[in-house]
Design a protein around this motif. Structure first.
Motif, PDB file in Angstrom:
ATOM      1  N   THR A 199       0.690  -1.130   0.537  1.00 13.65           N
ATOM      2  CA  THR A 199      -0.050  -0.400  -0.059  1.00 13.65           C
ATOM      3  C   THR A 199       0.973   1.191   0.357  1.00 13.65           C
ATOM      4  OG1 THR A 199      -1.749  -1.213   0.954  1.00 13.65           O
ATOM      5  CG2 THR A 199      -1.717   0.812   1.175  1.00 13.65           C
ATOM      6  N   SER A 200       2.100   1.068   1.114  1.00 16.12           N
ATOM      7  CA  SER A 200       2.708   2.759   1.451  1.00 16.12           C
ATOM      8  C   SER A 200       4.061   2.799  -0.285  1.00 16.12           C
ATOM      9  CB  SER A 200       4.304   2.060   2.060  1.00 16.12           C
ATOM     10  OG  SER A 200       3.438   2.579   3.476  1.00 16.12           O
ATOM     11  N   SER A 201       3.970   1.744  -1.064  1.00 15.24           N
ATOM     12  CA  SER A 201       4.355   1.861  -2.093  1.00 15.24           C
ATOM     13  C   SER A 201       3.759   2.715  -3.048  1.00 15.24           C
ATOM     14  CB  SER A 201       5.418   0.412  -2.874  1.00 15.24           C
ATOM     15  OG  SER A 201       3.576  -0.522  -2.890  1.00 15.24           O
ATOM     16  N   LEU A 202       2.426   2.812  -2.881  1.00 18.32           N
ATOM     17  CA  LEU A 202       2.093   3.255  -4.517  1.00 18.32           C
ATOM     18  C   LEU A 202       1.517   5.032  -4.013  1.00 18.32           C
ATOM     19  CD1 LEU A 202      -1.349   0.713  -4.827  1.00 18.32           C
ATOM     20  CD2 LEU A 202       0.848   1.213  -6.310  1.00 18.32           C
ATOM     21  N   ALA A 203       2.783   5.817  -2.582  1.00 23.24           N
ATOM     22  CA  ALA A 203       2.653   6.737  -2.070  1.00 23.24           C
ATOM     23  C   ALA A 203       2.894   7.875  -2.834  1.00 23.24           C
ATOM     24  CB  ALA A 203       2.763   6.387  -0.590  1.00 23.24           C
ATOM     25  N   ASN A 204       2.902   9.269  -2.989  1.00 19.44           N
ATOM     26  CA  ASN A 204       3.219   9.778  -3.571  1.00 19.44           C
ATOM     27  C   ASN A 204       3.957  10.924  -2.387  1.00 19.44           C
ATOM     28  OD1 ASN A 204       1.291  10.708  -3.230  1.00 19.44           O
ATOM     29  ND2 ASN A 204       0.157  11.338  -4.962  1.00 19.44           N
ATOM     30  N   LEU A 205       3.911  10.362  -1.328  1.00 18.73           N
ATOM     31  CA  LEU A 205       4.565  12.007  -0.562  1.00 18.73           C
ATOM     32  C   LEU A 205       4.397  10.206   0.933  1.00 18.73           C
ATOM     33  CD1 LEU A 205       6.096  14.351   0.657  1.00 18.73           C
ATOM     34  CD2 LEU A 205       3.743  14.750   2.056  1.00 18.73           C
ATOM     35  N   VAL A 206       6.270  10.441   1.062  1.00 22.38           N
ATOM     36  CA  VAL A 206       6.041   9.171   2.741  1.00 22.38           C
ATOM     37  C   VAL A 206       6.935  10.124   3.606  1.00 22.38           C
ATOM     38  CG1 VAL A 206       7.615   7.395   3.411  1.00 22.38           C
ATOM     39  CG2 VAL A 206       6.317   7.410   0.766  1.00 22.38           C
ATOM     40  N   LEU A 207       6.154   9.707   4.987  1.00 26.20           N
ATOM     41  CA  LEU A 207       6.595  10.710   5.740  1.00 26.20           C
ATOM     42  C   LEU A 207       6.941   9.596   6.635  1.00 26.20           C
ATOM     43  CD1 LEU A 207       4.327  14.507   5.487  1.00 26.20           C
ATOM     44  CD2 LEU A 207       7.007  13.959   4.674  1.00 26.20           C
ATOM     45  N   PRO A 208       7.901   8.537   6.305  1.00 22.66           N
ATOM     46  CA  PRO A 208       8.077   7.607   7.431  1.00 22.66           C
ATOM     47  C   PRO A 208       7.641   7.704   9.189  1.00 22.66           C
ATOM     48  CG  PRO A 208      10.518   8.086   6.501  1.00 22.66           C
ATOM     49  CD  PRO A 208       9.142   8.833   5.877  1.00 22.66           C
ATOM     50  N   ALA A 209       6.891   7.240   9.447  1.00 24.81           N
ATOM     51  CA  ALA A 209       6.719   7.259  11.487  1.00 24.81           C
ATOM     52  C   ALA A 209       8.000   6.294  12.010  1.00 24.81           C
ATOM     53  CB  ALA A 209       5.531   7.042  11.483  1.00 24.81           C
ATOM     54  N   ASN A 210       7.766   6.825  13.122  1.00 22.86           N
ATOM     55  CA  ASN A 210       8.845   5.523  14.227  1.00 22.86           C
ATOM     56  C   ASN A 210       8.676   4.536  14.258  1.00 22.86           C
ATOM     57  OD1 ASN A 210      10.841   7.648  14.366  1.00 22.86           O
ATOM     58  ND2 ASN A 210      10.279   8.337  16.107  1.00 22.86           N
ATOM     59  N   TYR A 211       9.385   3.662  14.179  1.00 21.30           N
ATOM     60  CA  TYR A 211       8.435   1.716  14.330  1.00 21.30           C
ATOM     61  C   TYR A 211       8.102   1.714  16.486  1.00 21.30           C
ATOM     62  CZ  TYR A 211       8.060  -2.963  14.045  1.00 21.30           C
ATOM     63  OH  TYR A 211       7.169  -3.921  13.398  1.00 21.30           O
ATOM     64  N   SER A 212       7.771   1.141  16.531  1.00 20.03           N
ATOM     65  CA  SER A 212       6.741   1.261  18.060  1.00 20.03           C
ATOM     66  C   SER A 212       8.474   1.622  19.071  1.00 20.03           C
ATOM     67  CB  SER A 212       6.631   0.239  18.095  1.00 20.03           C
ATOM     68  OG  SER A 212       7.166  -1.299  17.793  1.00 20.03           O
ATOM     69  N   PHE A 213       9.305   0.681  18.123  1.00 24.32           N
ATOM     70  CA  PHE A 213      10.198   1.203  19.800  1.00 24.32           C
ATOM     71  C   PHE A 213      10.417   2.289  19.312  1.00 24.32           C
ATOM     72  CE2 PHE A 213      10.367  -3.374  18.361  1.00 24.32           C
ATOM     73  CZ  PHE A 213      10.292  -4.301  20.084  1.00 24.32           C
ATOM     74  N   GLU A 214      10.762   3.240  19.202  1.00 24.37           N
ATOM     75  CA  GLU A 214      11.150   4.693  19.062  1.00 24.37           C
ATOM     76  C   GLU A 214      10.277   5.558  19.204  1.00 24.37           C
ATOM     77  OE1 GLU A 214      14.099   3.414  14.834  1.00 24.37           O
ATOM     78  OE2 GLU A 214      11.824   4.052  14.884  1.00 24.37           O
ATOM     79  N   THR A 215       8.808   5.142  20.053  1.00 28.67           N
ATOM     80  CA  THR A 215       7.988   6.496  19.817  1.00 28.67           C
ATOM     81  C   THR A 215       7.320   6.424  20.700  1.00 28.67           C
ATOM     82  OG1 THR A 215       6.353   7.242  18.630  1.00 28.67           O
ATOM     83  CG2 THR A 215       6.211   4.937  18.597  1.00 28.67           C
ATOM     84  N   TRP A 216       6.982   7.243  21.353  1.00 30.49           N
ATOM     85  CA  TRP A 216       5.854   7.550  22.674  1.00 30.49           C
ATOM     86  C   TRP A 216       4.346   6.837  21.972  1.00 30.49           C
ATOM     87  CZ3 TRP A 216       7.180   8.489  27.273  1.00 30.49           C
ATOM     88  CH2 TRP A 216       9.040   8.651  27.293  1.00 30.49           C
ATOM     89  N   GLY A 217       4.103   6.485  23.163  1.00 29.03           N
ATOM     90  CA  GLY A 217       2.012   5.901  22.802  1.00 29.03           C
ATOM     91  C   GLY A 217       1.341   4.952  23.648  1.00 29.03           C
ATOM     92  N   ASP A 218       0.409   4.625  23.243  1.00 27.74           N
ATOM     93  CA  ASP A 218      -0.173   4.268  24.313  1.00 27.74           C
ATOM     94  C   ASP A 218      -1.046   2.796  23.660  1.00 27.74           C
ATOM     95  OD1 ASP A 218      -1.878   5.850  23.739  1.00 27.74           O
ATOM     96  OD2 ASP A 218      -1.826   6.567  25.527  1.00 27.74           O
ATOM     97  N   TYR A 219      -1.223   2.145  23.490  1.00 25.13           N
ATOM     98  CA  TYR A 219      -2.301   1.390  23.218  1.00 25.13           C
ATOM     99  C   TYR A 219      -2.613   0.835  24.060  1.00 25.13           C
ATOM    100  CZ  TYR A 219      -3.929  -2.702  20.009  1.00 25.13           C
ATOM    101  OH  TYR A 219      -4.618  -3.313  19.677  1.00 25.13           O
ATOM    102  N   SER A 220      -4.439   0.458  24.010  1.00 25.12           N
ATOM    103  CA  SER A 220      -5.381  -0.638  25.116  1.00 25.12           C
ATOM    104  C   SER A 220      -5.552  -1.411  24.138  1.00 25.12           C
ATOM    105  CB  SER A 220      -6.493   0.673  25.489  1.00 25.12           C
ATOM    106  OG  SER A 220      -6.928  -0.304  25.946  1.00 25.12           O
ATOM    107  N   PRO A 221      -5.538  -2.149  24.085  1.00 23.99           N
ATOM    108  CA  PRO A 221      -6.140  -4.101  23.488  1.00 23.99           C
ATOM    109  C   PRO A 221      -7.630  -4.011  23.967  1.00 23.99           C
ATOM    110  CG  PRO A 221      -4.276  -4.959  25.370  1.00 23.99           C
ATOM    111  CD  PRO A 221      -4.684  -3.463  25.208  1.00 23.99           C
TER     112      PRO A 221
END
Lengths: 986, 456, 176
Positions: A436-458
């Motif tokens: 899917t991403s390979s069809l983008a015309n602009l790529v602003l790559p986000a950090n991987y989960s180990f490099e970023t702040w966040g939370d996730y609630s399963p």
């Protein structure tokens, strides 16, 4: 902080602070200079541990990431976390390969005039996005921007919604998960008036029947279920709970059942209805209210057990046996897969399973609709199709993508990729390239989960935290930060007042702090959250039992005609989930539990059917359904009934990086394209394929040398009755102890030898092993085991130190697993043949392999009856930045060297140093090996036999204990406990 | 053939060899003649074999640079063509010393004309055999760690390992064979020294170590030679026994057997005699040695091949019998698979070539037909090469753990290169030997000429 | 050469013979007349000559062999035991200094050292290698002729010379 011992507490304590946002990680330097300004929390040679959350699938397991010198080198389960409980599955551990994937986007890019992606500066990229958004906002209209992400929750979900609304868009956020469980949700709505995926608890049950739900592999929260299964199913005292699996394919989950009721694909519900009918007719369960009896009686009127059995294609005796067991159980439970893409009649099966659950009120205790799983938020297949149609109609001006990959996993006929071409602006925030991403015309790559702040609630009540364990590997930024800074460009500082996403996250959690009663400062609350890895209230209040409706529901009548061609079962695997981990080397390299196949897809066909069709292993066949066509190699194997084909999902990537591309085959391309209008899922009338031999071949890289163990007693089972009888008699197992007391004059030529302080040993409880392979990945990541890739696996050169061997029982054709690793024999045949003492016996009983002493005669491997020694045929390399994952405590082996399981000797040494600092010896449970650490069912137990109180010392005298190839008098220190079998009779 | 006769001359007369020599000078002339002016075909052969050696060297170099993965060995078949070659060449090496030493002790007359060439064959074959364990090593650059030499790590080799036995046995065998060969050649070198002038004379004179054939010289020489022969004989037996223990001391089904030592020794002699035929028949023709290497000599070799072939055949049968009789399931499966599995075609070629083909030698017509002898020699060599591959690779392919079964499919291009290199090196060395050294012992030949035939 | 050192200045008579029969006959007759034969050259090893001279079939070299063999056994056992004693590694559950495997090194070293000593004995007793051939030596002795060397004093040289000729020598030389 329950179940958290002191050692782990100390580990977690290192987390206080702002995490390890480190500089200098993106460029590997070649000189060793001590830090002048040392980064926080980094002591060379000492690991720092951070709690975080696994984002490889929506299960949201808590993890502890081990950081050495600024790099994450290993992840393990967070013992305090309610979902992972200290364990981690194969995919979770392989998340490091997502972080260090060499095919990640290295920085922002835009599609240039040539059609290629060209690097740009972050500022330019964000300006570009801001001006695009500005233009759309100026033109007005809602629904013009679609933000397509995978399942995200909490602060990031909030931020996304806020950002979209600031841009004047409503309902623009679409959370796409391949598995949205539409049928399960629909069935829950029908029976329990709850359109949700509930929380299931399997550990308190005494009987479980699964209708094709592969809960040990991918279903909802596989690691948590595996842990619960480890409580539910293994032998406890002299009892063992029963588990029945109903489905067309012998999956890993099915193979763990006491009884596999083999059905026609999509006809599992007939078994459930037959069971209902027997229970009702026989009055097997007392106290069912009259109105329910009437309701259920009406539904099952047509489903006499004979008719049900005929429809399902199974033995009626099995249905009545299952019904009997269900009725006798105090806390029985029925679950169903509820993913219509994998089976026809998914909703019907799930409804029927739910109806079974309504028979016994205790069943409903294990289903908690008060804590729905976040899966309940995901977009249905119907809405994805709607999105594709809207895009094609030009109603979408900007498509923002984050981690979702619908081009790969939606039915081929919908042509999501084609629809994306109608969107003028496609921006991808995904960390790595995918279809899917390979069809983008602009790529602003986000950090991987180990490099970023966040939370996730399963699920409700459990929130896991993410924090940067290391600085970004590539030139990437956190998605939240990107949204805030573009928001500032489009709107203003007032709309987006946060400096960065960390502050927004803290703001989000201030609410929870206030809700929690607010003892202490927010700072201490926050630090405590980070240290624990998330927020989960200690004592969840019990949810009320779901209400049971009597909505009319009609089941397709028995005796429907099957379609033309060969029935095809498409199934997900524990390795690849829906294909999103196919670019992770470890999961590609580690053999599939049932087929023992690596690197590439296959079509399972029963050996007899294959013979009839003249198909050999590796013959490339074309499978053509009404909706698509794929080519994959045939694999004759007993996991499918005669006349049925099965294809795993996950392979067949076309643009997913070097490790995933080009392997056959993607069965999503065969998916029916219709929609089931009641559930919103894929309308699957059952898949039938025309099979044609292409004449070409694709060699299947498999690691098993034989289906059968040829009567050699590698795996052994014992029936429950026999085990109980032997235990009652006080029968002692026959064990050649790897200790001086194992000396036997009649067969030992040389005198016994003593051990000093410890005699390391492992007990493998095969009654607990579910064959998931988590131990194997644990070993790969701890011990720098090389990944050799497909061509070398074809040559038989995989490097695995531990493997889950799969054999088929010669009679039943059910699979049996055996965890095989170096046995650290007291009389090791591999040792004495080495001309230069590269392997030798340590005073602690370890069979040491001294890498720099070895010059590669390979005689040790020749003389190793367990075949656990592995030779470095080449200097296997790891493309940068994958080598950052290497554990600095373990030597990376060069070409020409033999290697093997060391019982994680580096961990033994670390534990001994720690114990010495405390002035004592290592105690049982102070540490364990990487494989035992991660085993979700605790099948592997490690310890010293010189400690009479250790768990291994106690377990080796279990009546079930045996050693593999004991007749060779090698005195192995790995002692197996036989799998306990029980027959389920009517 | 009888071994009890004490005076060699009596049955030299019976067997009528050598023939056509009427003076001692004739013996000199006939043999020394072969040492000069060999012609262009010879140099062509030297060049071709030299090229083959280069191919092998390049293949080995490539393998060292990339890793053992360059060969098609795999898990579980970790040893394949290299160790097959090793055992094969050690086997070839056996007949040289057998002919020289054992037949010397038994006073077998036909030894004279073939001993020198077969001793040379021994030495070259051991040299090549010794290369293969090095070629097969994962890290050959530290191979010296296997030698028992004092070192600062104070780490010595493990004297319990069959591979250390191998190193000791093979290096002893190479040393002893070389000394045996060289000592036997000293009088001949003196003869050449005395028949040549200038640089040649000085070189051969240097190698002759100042030999003068007085009665004292001959007596000390005779004593030493006798003990050489007496020591070399058990050594021959021990070396191939030790090689067989590389396998028999392992525990794999198909390897772990007490029959291996005699079985391997017989097999070694079998292949060695075949190689003697393959080398001597062309040599005889090219050098016109028909009068020295009489058909009778070749017949004697052929008869011995019948014997060794039968021993080998018996060993095959015993192995299969034991695998069933022992009740050891993996063992039984191993031998069944050997006959029916992936390598079964190699197995049947092996049985036919090693056991059934030599039976043809019972017929005198076959025994005295050079073409037939040469072909049988080649077939036995092929059969013996396959035997080693079947034992080594076949046994590993079906070991105890059925999960870890696998097959070594075929040799890689590197392995072919090294195989070609090894045969080329052997023939290369043999060609040089045939040019620069006397291929038949001159003094022994003179000894064998009946005095009454000497004229003048 | 027996006595060659102190008889360096003595004259020797070297008789050359064409075949074995002649030389054996000559040896017998010289011996019958009690003329001491210094040495007999022959192009090959000949038991007839040895018997005619009355020499034993085995020389003293056998003691070298025996010594080498014993030294070899000792070396093999010592090497295996001493090196294993350095670290006392346990391999295969065996005693660190196992006795069975010492048999092999002991045997192989037996052979090796026995051969070294046999060869050494032969070279030592023959004073090999040497640069200069003795002056009695004739190149044809390694080809097709036999030779008998008899040392003589000034008084009996002539008579020995005559005897040589008489006993069938094809050529007799006097060498100072």
């Amino acid at each position: 902080m329950q179940n958290l011992n002191r050692r782990e507490f100390l580990k977690l304590f290192g987390v206080c602070g702002t995490g390890a946002v480190l500089s200098g990680c993106s460029e590997p330097k070649r000189y060793l200079i001590p830090y002048i300004d040392p980064p926080e929390d980094v002591t060379p040679g000492v690991a720092a541990y951070y709690a975080t959350t696994c984002r490889e699938c929506p299960a949201g397991c808590g993890m502890i990431a081990k950081n050495r010198e600024g790099r994450v080198i290993k992840v393990e389960g967070n013992p305090a976390h309610p979902i992972s409980g200290g364990k981690l599955c194969m995919r979770g551990q392989a998340s490091l390969h997502g972080l260090y994937n060499p095919d990640r986007f290295t920085g922002p890019m835009r599609r240039g005039a040539t059609g290629q992606l060209e690097p740009i500066k972050w500022e330019n990229g964000q300006d570009l996005l801001a001006s695009t958004v500005n233009g759309i906002a100026r033109r007005g209209g809602t629904g013009r921007i679609v933000f397509l992400t995978d399942l995200i929750t909490g602060s990031l979900e909030d931020m996304t919604a806020y950002w979209l609304s600031e841009m004047g868009q409503q309902n623009g956020h679409v959370m796409y998960e391949t598995y949205a469980y539409e049928s399960l949700r629909q069935a829950n709505k029908v029976v329990f008036e709850n359109d949700a995926v509930p929380t299931y608890r399997l550990d308190g049950l005494d009987f479980l029947i699964s209708f094709n739900a592969d809960f040990l592999e991918t279903w909802i929260s596989n690691l948590e279920f595996a842990r619960q299964f480890g409580e539910f199913h293994p032998l406890k005292g002299d009892k063992k709970n029963k588990f029945i699996f109903v489905g067309p394919r012998l999956s890993m989950t099915a193979n763990n059942a006491d009884l596999w009721i083999q059905t026609r694909p999509g006809m599992e519900y007939a078994v459930a209805l037959g069971m209902l009918r027997i229970i009702l007719d026989g009055g097997l369960i007392k106290g069912i209210p009259a109105d329910r009896r009437a309701y259920l009686g009406a539904i099952t009127a047509d489903w006499s057990v004979e008719k049900a059995a005929a429809a399902a294609g199974c033995d009626p005796g099995m249905i009545s046996a299952a019904a009997g067991e269900f009725a006798r159980a105090a806390r029985p439970m029925a679950i169903a897969d509820g993913r219509s893409m994998f089976s026809a009649n998914a909703t019907e099966t799930a409804v029927a399973a739910n109806l079974l659950c309504t028979l016994n009120p205790k069943s409903l205790d294990a289903v908690d609709f008060g804590r729905p799983h976040s899966y309940s938020k995901t977009a249905s297949a119907q809405s994805m199709k709607g999105l594709a149609d809207r895009m094609r109609a030009g109603e979408v001006d900007l498509l923002l993508i984050y981690r979702a990959n619908p081009v790969f996993s939606l039915p081929g006929e919908w042509d999501f990729a084609g629809a994306m071409k109608s969107v003028p602006n496609v921006v991808s925030f995904s960390p790595a390239v995918d279809e899917t991403s390979s069809l983008a015309n602009l790529v602003l790559p986000a950090n991987y989960s180990f490099e970023t702040w966040g939370d996730y609630s399963p699920r409700q009540g459990v929130s896991g935290f993410l924090q940067p364990i290391m600085g970004p590997v590539f030139n990437t930024r956190g998605l939240g930060d990107i949204l805030i800074s573009t928001g500032k460009k489009v709107k203003s500082e007032i709309s987006f007042p946060w400096r960065d996403f960390n502050l927004a996250l803290q703001g989000y959690w201030t609410r929870a702090y206030k809700d929690s009663g607010g003892s202490g400062t927010f700072r201490s609350f926050w630090e405590n959250l980070l240290m624990r890895g998330g927020y989960w209230p200690q004592s969840p209040s019990p949810s009320p039992a779901p209400s049971i409706t009597t909505t009319a529901f009609s089941f397709p009548a028995p005796g429907q005609k099957p379609g033309k061609g060969m029935p095809v079962v498409v199934y997900p695997t524990i390795q690849f989930f829906d294909g999103r981990t196919a670019n992770h080397l470890w999961v590609q390299e580690i053999p599939d539990s049932m087929t023992q196949t690596t690197w590439g897809g296959w079509v399972e066909i029963h050996p007899e059917t294959a013979r009839e069709m003249d198909l050999g292993k590796g013959d490339l066949i074309e499978m053509k359904t009404d909706f698509g066509v794929v080519e994959a190699p045939a694999l004759p194997i007993y996991t499918v009934p005669k006349g049925v084909a099965a294809i795993p999902v996950g392979q067949g990537h076309t643009n997913f990086g070097r490790f995933a591309d080009g392997l056959p085959a993607n069965p999503f391309k065969l998916m029916p394209s219709g929609i089931d209008m009641t559930s919103g899922g894929i309308g699957n009338p059952g898949m039938y394929a025309a099979v044609r031999k292409t004449g070409a071949s694709f060699d299947i890289a498999h690691t098993d040398g034989s289906f059968s163990q040829h009567g050699r007693d590698f795996w052994q089972t014992i029936s429950l009755d026999e085990r109980n009888k032997m235990a009652a008699n006080g029968t002692q197992p026959y064990i050649d102890y790897p200790l001086p007391k194992g000396y036997d004059e009649s067969k030992d030529f040389y005198p016994p030898h003593e051990h000093k302080d410890y005699r390391w040993s492992m007990v493998v409880d095969m009654d607990r092993c579910i064959g998931c392979g988590a131990c194997v990945v644990g070993c790969y990541s701890e011990n720098n085991v090389a990944v050799v890739k497909r061509e070398q696996v074809l040559m038989g050169r995989e490097m695995s130190w531990i493997r889950v061997q799969r054999y088929f029982d010669d009679e039943t054709k059910l699979a049996r697993w055996l965890v095989m690793l170096c046995q650290h024999c007291d009389n090791a045949p591999c040792e004495y043949v080495c001309p230069i003492f590269a392997p030798q016996h340590s005073v602690e009983g370890l069979n040491n392999q001294i890498y720099n002493r070895c010059f590669g005669t390979r005689f040790c491997s020749q003389n190793d009856p367990y075949k656990v020694r592995r030779f470095n045929w080449y200097s296997f390399s790891r493309p940068s930045p994958l080598k950052w994952q290497l554990n600095p405590d373990v030597t990376v082996r060069q070409k020409g060297i033999m290697e093997k399981c060391s019982f994680c000797v580096q961990r033994i040494i670390e534990a001994k140093i720690e114990a010495r600092q405390k002035g004592r010896k290592v105690k049982d449970g102070d540490f364990t090996t990487a494989c035992a650490q991660t085993c979700p069912t605790n099948a592997l137990i490690f310890g010293s036999l010189l400690d009479p109180e250790s768990r291994v010392s106690r377990m080796i005298n279990d009546v079930r204990a045996y050693q593999v190839l004991v007749e060779l008098n090698t005195k192995p220190a790995v002692i197996y406990l036989k799998r306990v079998t029980q027959e389920i009779r009517a | 053939m009888t071994f009890v006769e004490s005076n060699p001359r009596t049955y030299l007369m019976e067997s009528g060899q050598p023939q056509g020599l009427t003076s001692y000078a004739d013996a000199d002339m006939q043999i020394i003649r072969t040492m000069w002016h060999p012609g262009t075909f010879y140099w062509f052969c030297v060049a071709m074999t030299g090229l083959g050696v280069a191919v092998g060297a390049i293949a080995w170099g490539y393998q060292i640079a990339t890793g053992i993965g360059a060969a098609n060995v795999m898990h579980p078949v970790m040893w394949a063509s290299y160790l097959t070659n090793f055992v094969f060449w050690v086997g070839i090496a056996h007949s040289g010393t057998l002919i020289s030493a054992i037949l010397f002790l038994f006073r077998a007359s036909w030894r004279t004309s073939v001993s020198r060439a077969s001793e040379a064959m021994t030495i070259f074959a051991v040299m090549i055999a010794g290369l293969f364990p090095l070629i097969h090593l994962g890290r050959v650059w530290i191979v010296y760690w296997i030698l028992p030499y004092p070192n600062q790590r104070n780490l010595w080799p493990n004297f319990q390992s069959p591979l250390v036995f191998d190193v000791i046995a093979i290096s002893t065998y190479l040393t002893v064979s070389f000394l045996f060969w060289y000592t036997g050649m000293i009088p001949d070198l003196a003869t050449i020294r005395d028949r040549t002038t200038g640089m040649k004379s000085r070189i051969y004179g240097f190698l002759a170590l100042g030999w003068e054939g007085s009665n004292d010289y001959w007596r000390h020489y005779g004593t030493a030679y006798l003990f050489f022969a007496a020591l070399a004989t058990p050594l021959v037996i021990s070396v191939h026994s030790v090689v067989s223990w590389d396998f028999a001391l392992g525990i794999s089904p198909g390897w772990h057997s007490t029959i291996f030592a005699p079985y391997f020794v017989a097999g070694a002699i079998h292949s060695g005699l075949a190689m003697v035929l393959v080398l001597l028949i062309p040599l005889r023709k090219i050098y016109k040695f028909e009068n020295l290497l009489t058909i009778n000599v070749l017949e004697q070799i052929a008869r011995t091949i019948i014997l060794t072939g039968l021993i080998v055949g018996y060993s095959y049968a015993v192995e299969h019998f034991m695998s069933v009789y022992s009740g050891n399931e993996p063992e039984r499966f191993q031998y069944e698979w050997r006959m029916t599995g992936y390598y079964s075609w190699l197995y049947w070629i092996m049985v036919v070539c090693n056991v059934f083909v030599p039976i043809a030698l019972f017929f005198k017509k076959v025994r005295t037909n050079l073409k037939a002898l040469f072909s049988i020699g080649i077939l036995v060599l092929i059969g013996m090469w396959f035997e080693r591959l079947v034992i080594i690779a076949g046994s590993q392919a079906r070991e105890y753990d059925p999960y870890s079964w696998g097959v070594y499919k075929y040799p890689s291009i590197v392995e072919w290169g090294i195989l070609i290199g090894s045969f080329s090196l052997f023939f290369f060395l043999f060609l040089l030997f045939a040019k620069f050294l006397p291929t038949i012992s001159i003094t022994e030949l003179k000894e064998a000429i009946p005095p009454e035939e000497i004229k003048g | 050469m027996r006595g060659a050192a102190f008889m360096a200045n003595q004259t020797a008579v070297v008789g050359t013979f064409g075949n074995m029969e002649e030389v054996v006959k000559a040896i017998r007759r010289l011996k019958a007349e009690n003329i001491p034969i210094d040495s007999v050259y022959s192009p090959f090893r000949s038991s007839e000559i040895r018997e005619a001279l009355g020499e034993p079939s085995l020389g003293p070299g056998r003691f070298f062999t025996l010594f080498g063999a014993i030294a070899g056994i000792a070396t093999g056992i010592f090497l295996a035991a001493y090196t294993a004693a350095q670290w006392r590694f346990i391999v295969g559950g065996k005693y660190p200094i196992p006795y069975v495997p010492t048999v092999i090194p002991a045997f192989e070293f037996l052979i090796l050292l026995a051969v070294f000593f046999s060869l050494g004995g032969m070279l030592w007793m023959n004073k090999m290698p040497k640069r200069q051939l003795s002056k009695h030596y004739d190149k044809r002795f390694s080809q097709d002729l036999f030779g008998i060397v008899v040392y003589c004093s000034a008084s009996d040289c002539d008579s020995i010379y005559a005897r040589m000729e008489q006993f069938g020598a094809r050529e007799v030389r006097r060498i100072e």
